[in-house]
Design an enzyme around this catalytic site. Sequence first.
Site, mmCIF file in Angstrom:
data_model
loop_
_atom_site.group_PDB
_atom_site.id
_atom_site.type_symbol
_atom_site.label_atom_id
_atom_site.label_comp_id
_atom_site.label_asym_id
_atom_site.label_seq_id
_atom_site.Cartn_x
_atom_site.Cartn_y
_atom_site.Cartn_z
ATOM 1 N N CYS A 156 0.811 -1.229 0.000
ATOM 2 C CA CYS A 156 0.000 0.000 0.000
ATOM 3 C C CYS A 156 0.842 1.275 0.000
ATOM 4 O O CYS A 156 0.333 2.356 -0.283
ATOM 5 C CB CYS A 156 -0.932 0.023 1.201
ATOM 6 S SG CYS A 156 -2.282 -1.147 1.060
HETATM 7 N N1 COA Z 1 -20.342 -8.713 8.201
HETATM 8 C C1 COA Z 1 -20.820 -8.868 9.456
HETATM 9 N N2 COA Z 1 -20.037 -9.102 10.519
HETATM 10 C C2 COA Z 1 -18.710 -9.190 10.312
HETATM 11 C C3 COA Z 1 -18.147 -9.034 9.038
HETATM 12 C C4 COA Z 1 -19.027 -8.794 7.957
HETATM 13 N N3 COA Z 1 -18.575 -8.639 6.701
HETATM 14 N N4 COA Z 1 -16.820 -9.151 9.135
HETATM 15 C C5 COA Z 1 -16.534 -9.370 10.422
HETATM 16 N N5 COA Z 1 -17.685 -9.410 11.150
HETATM 17 C C6 COA Z 1 -17.826 -9.642 12.591
HETATM 18 C C7 COA Z 1 -16.645 -10.414 13.139
HETATM 19 O O1 COA Z 1 -16.822 -11.803 13.002
HETATM 20 C C8 COA Z 1 -16.635 -9.967 14.581
HETATM 21 O O2 COA Z 1 -17.607 -10.679 15.295
HETATM 22 P P1 COA Z 1 -17.297 -11.160 16.808
HETATM 23 O O3 COA Z 1 -17.099 -9.874 17.563
HETATM 24 O O4 COA Z 1 -18.515 -11.908 17.152
HETATM 25 O O5 COA Z 1 -16.029 -11.966 16.708
HETATM 26 C C9 COA Z 1 -17.110 -8.522 14.511
HETATM 27 O O6 COA Z 1 -17.818 -8.407 13.257
HETATM 28 C C10 COA Z 1 -15.961 -7.522 14.532
HETATM 29 O O7 COA Z 1 -14.981 -7.937 13.544
HETATM 30 P P2 COA Z 1 -13.566 -7.267 13.434
HETATM 31 O O8 COA Z 1 -12.801 -7.928 12.335
HETATM 32 O O9 COA Z 1 -12.938 -7.222 14.789
HETATM 33 O O10 COA Z 1 -14.017 -5.811 12.957
HETATM 34 P P3 COA Z 1 -13.221 -4.453 12.985
HETATM 35 O O11 COA Z 1 -14.041 -3.469 13.703
HETATM 36 O O12 COA Z 1 -11.806 -4.631 13.404
HETATM 37 O O13 COA Z 1 -13.231 -4.022 11.450
HETATM 38 C C11 COA Z 1 -11.697 -4.000 9.576
HETATM 39 C C12 COA Z 1 -12.636 -4.821 10.466
HETATM 40 C C13 COA Z 1 -11.000 -4.934 8.625
HETATM 41 C C14 COA Z 1 -12.543 -2.994 8.792
HETATM 42 C C15 COA Z 1 -10.687 -3.227 10.466
HETATM 43 O O14 COA Z 1 -10.062 -4.130 11.347
HETATM 44 C C16 COA Z 1 -9.618 -2.516 9.682
HETATM 45 O O15 COA Z 1 -9.866 -1.709 8.845
HETATM 46 N N6 COA Z 1 -8.339 -2.791 10.029
HETATM 47 C C17 COA Z 1 -7.221 -2.187 9.368
HETATM 48 C C18 COA Z 1 -7.087 -2.847 8.078
HETATM 49 C C19 COA Z 1 -6.048 -2.242 7.185
HETATM 50 O O16 COA Z 1 -5.797 -1.081 7.110
HETATM 51 N N7 COA Z 1 -5.431 -3.106 6.450
HETATM 52 C C20 COA Z 1 -4.511 -2.710 5.496
HETATM 53 C C21 COA Z 1 -4.896 -3.390 4.276
HETATM 54 S S1 COA Z 1 -3.787 -2.964 3.045
#
Ligand code: COA
Length: 372
Positions: A156
């Site tokens: 990225c």
């Molecule tokens: N729909 C519904 N629920 C979902 C879901 C979806 N698509 N994806 C995950 N969930 C659920 C999970 O299972 C989890 O449930 P639980 O609490 O019962 O275990 C809950 O939602 C929270 O999931 P989590 O992955 O912890 O969410 P988050 O708030 O961390 O958001 C991201 C996820 C990926 C958006 C976030 O972590 C993020 O942006 N991180 C940085 C990523 C980044 O910059 N990466 C670089 C890539 S180049």
Amino acid sequence: MHGVAITGSGLFTPPEVITNDELVAAFNAYADRFNAAHADAIAAGEVAAKPQSSAEFIFNASGIERRHVMDKAGVLDPDRMCPRLDARPDDAPSIMAEMGVDACRKALDMAGVDPGAVDAVICAASNHERAYPAIAVEIQSLLGTSGFAFDMNVACSSATFGIQTAADMIRAGSIRRALVVNPEICSGHLEWRDRDCHFIFGDVATAVLLERDEGLSGPRYRILSTRCATQFSNNIRNNNGFLRRAHDQMEDRRDMQFMQEGRKVFKEVLPMVSAHIAGHMQDEGVTADSLKRLWLHQANKTMNDYIGKKVLGRTPERGEQPNILQDYANTSSAGSIIAFALHSGDLAPGDRGLICSFGAGYSVGSVIVERA
Ligand code: COA
């Protein structure tokens, strides 16, 4: 040392769009089919049932509303769940080159520069369509630029690392002009069958033209300073390397696509990026109140809001830190440059801004610019 300026920027946006509702409908249909096909194993506790995705979760967790892709039908086909991008024959331009050429032409048109006056093309992206010949050399050939071209990959952060690389060559005098181009087919490396990340990415290409600043009179952004940093982490990883066949790994393995520990990324990257920007600004004597705009990497709205607040010491005003991820999702290295291309025309001479990208590696790159 010569001065360097960004004199043009260009954006190629794929025409096909997938909304969160369309994405979730396709994912849930895939999950239903998977669960039906594995009903016995799920009942026996041998296989985990696939839970449903939700458009509301996606928007709340990321700020993403839609994404552009190179092939919508393949991604939304519950029996396929990945784009259909046929391999091009050797005598046809690669997909990345076509996307990149479009963005480069727009950057050149904006600057009023002839392709023949460009000395270098750097194709900086998180995935390349083939190992060699470099996509950048193909773009050089399609555009008719001079000199040389090469590919580089810092995930990225590729765009800002590419800008520093090109700027250093211009500063040192080995070249006069360079295109840094970021064609990102993120739909190809995203695992659309993984609910935790299926909403994250989109496709796009961006380009910036960098020129030696002497003698320029048009609107441009002088590059005041660039800084890059990396620190090894496995929390964002894609194992689909060139030894896949040698490793006898031709099967459909999850680690051959994008994988991340999203929560850890959040926790570890935010302090790294905030400290990086603060250190860069301090060393250059750039104060928060002299920064008119932040063009940040576009991965997650909460992340950007946090960084914007940390850098400026207050909640950024509307327009000070433009987000584009609601329309494009995360487009890897191209995100901060989309924000720059769409939201940089209105600053006044002397106004300063900061481009910053970050991601796998971990990696972070920042570019401090001033409108001229
Ligand atoms: N729909 C519904 N629920 C979902 C879901 C979806 N698509 N994806 C995950 N969930 C659920 C999970 O299972 C989890 O449930 P639980 O609490 O019962 O275990 C809950 O939602 C929270 O999931 P989590 O992955 O912890 O969410 P988050 O708030 O961390 O958001 C991201 C996820 C990926 C958006 C976030 O972590 C993020 O942006 N991180 C940085 C990523 C980044 O910059 N990466 C670089 C890539 S180049």
